[in-house]
Design an enzyme around this catalytic site. Structure first.
Site, PDB file in Angstrom:
ATOM      1  N   LEU A  14       0.982  -1.324  -0.053  1.00  0.00           N
ATOM      2  CA  LEU A  14       0.119  -0.321   0.038  1.00  0.00           C
ATOM      3  C   LEU A  14       0.790   0.889  -0.306  1.00  0.00           C
ATOM      4  O   LEU A  14       0.729   1.774   0.736  1.00  0.00           O
ATOM      5  CB  LEU A  14      -0.799  -0.464   0.972  1.00  0.00           C
ATOM      6  CG  LEU A  14      -1.780  -1.325   0.951  1.00  0.00           C
ATOM      7  CD1 LEU A  14      -2.996  -1.147   2.512  1.00  0.00           C
ATOM      8  CD2 LEU A  14      -2.930  -1.009   0.026  1.00  0.00           C
ATOM      9  N   HIS A  15       1.647   1.124  -1.256  1.00  0.00           N
ATOM     10  CA  HIS A  15       2.417   3.211  -1.748  1.00  0.00           C
ATOM     11  C   HIS A  15       1.914   3.536  -2.652  1.00  0.00           C
ATOM     12  O   HIS A  15       0.797   3.511  -2.321  1.00  0.00           O
ATOM     13  CB  HIS A  15       4.308   2.167  -1.648  1.00  0.00           C
ATOM     14  CG  HIS A  15       5.168   2.776  -1.318  1.00  0.00           C
ATOM     15  ND1 HIS A  15       5.133   4.250  -1.603  1.00  0.00           N
ATOM     16  CD2 HIS A  15       5.855   2.531  -0.814  1.00  0.00           C
ATOM     17  CE1 HIS A  15       6.349   4.601  -0.969  1.00  0.00           C
ATOM     18  NE2 HIS A  15       6.390   4.002  -0.769  1.00  0.00           N
ATOM     19  N   ALA A  16       2.828   3.933  -2.837  1.00  0.00           N
ATOM     20  CA  ALA A  16       1.918   5.734  -3.415  1.00  0.00           C
ATOM     21  C   ALA A  16       0.850   5.849  -4.472  1.00  0.00           C
ATOM     22  O   ALA A  16      -0.233   6.162  -3.681  1.00  0.00           O
ATOM     23  CB  ALA A  16       3.202   7.060  -4.000  1.00  0.00           C
ATOM     24  N   ALA A  19      -2.562   3.703  -2.903  1.00  0.00           N
ATOM     25  CA  ALA A  19      -2.711   4.353  -1.958  1.00  0.00           C
ATOM     26  C   ALA A  19      -3.489   5.601  -2.713  1.00  0.00           C
ATOM     27  O   ALA A  19      -4.508   6.014  -1.471  1.00  0.00           O
ATOM     28  CB  ALA A  19      -1.984   4.859  -0.732  1.00  0.00           C
TER      29      ALA A  19
END
Length: 86
Positions: A14-16, A19
């Site tokens: 759940l990175h940039a 997200a």
């Protein structure tokens, strides 16, 4: 409150980008949806920054919860997808 446990599908967790996609979808919902590590307090799914603070990686389990079962299902389905591949 409806809660489902799902596995993070994005290769980067759940990175940039994942997200951001999840938070944009959550902003359009009529109810608040939370995402959290099981056993911890959830964060507002409409905030990409808060989602990234979870540090959830690919294959990690997260809980998606909220008052609307349909809204929870919508966000849970996004969490399970590899959003970095799109």
């Amino acid at each position: 409150m409806h809660t489902v446990t799902v596995t993070v599908g994005s290769a980067v967790g759940l990175h940039a980008r994942p997200a951001a996609i999840i938070s944009e979808a959550a902003e359009e919902l009529d109810s608040e949806v939370l995402i959290g590590i099981p056993g911890d307090e959830g964060v507002d799914a409409s905030s990409a920054l808060l989602i990234m603070t979870l540090g959830a990686g690919n294959g990690d389990q997260v809980e998606v919860s909220g008052e609307s079962e349909a809204d929870v299902a919508k966000i849970a389905a996004l969490v399970e997808q590899d959003l970095d591949a799109e």
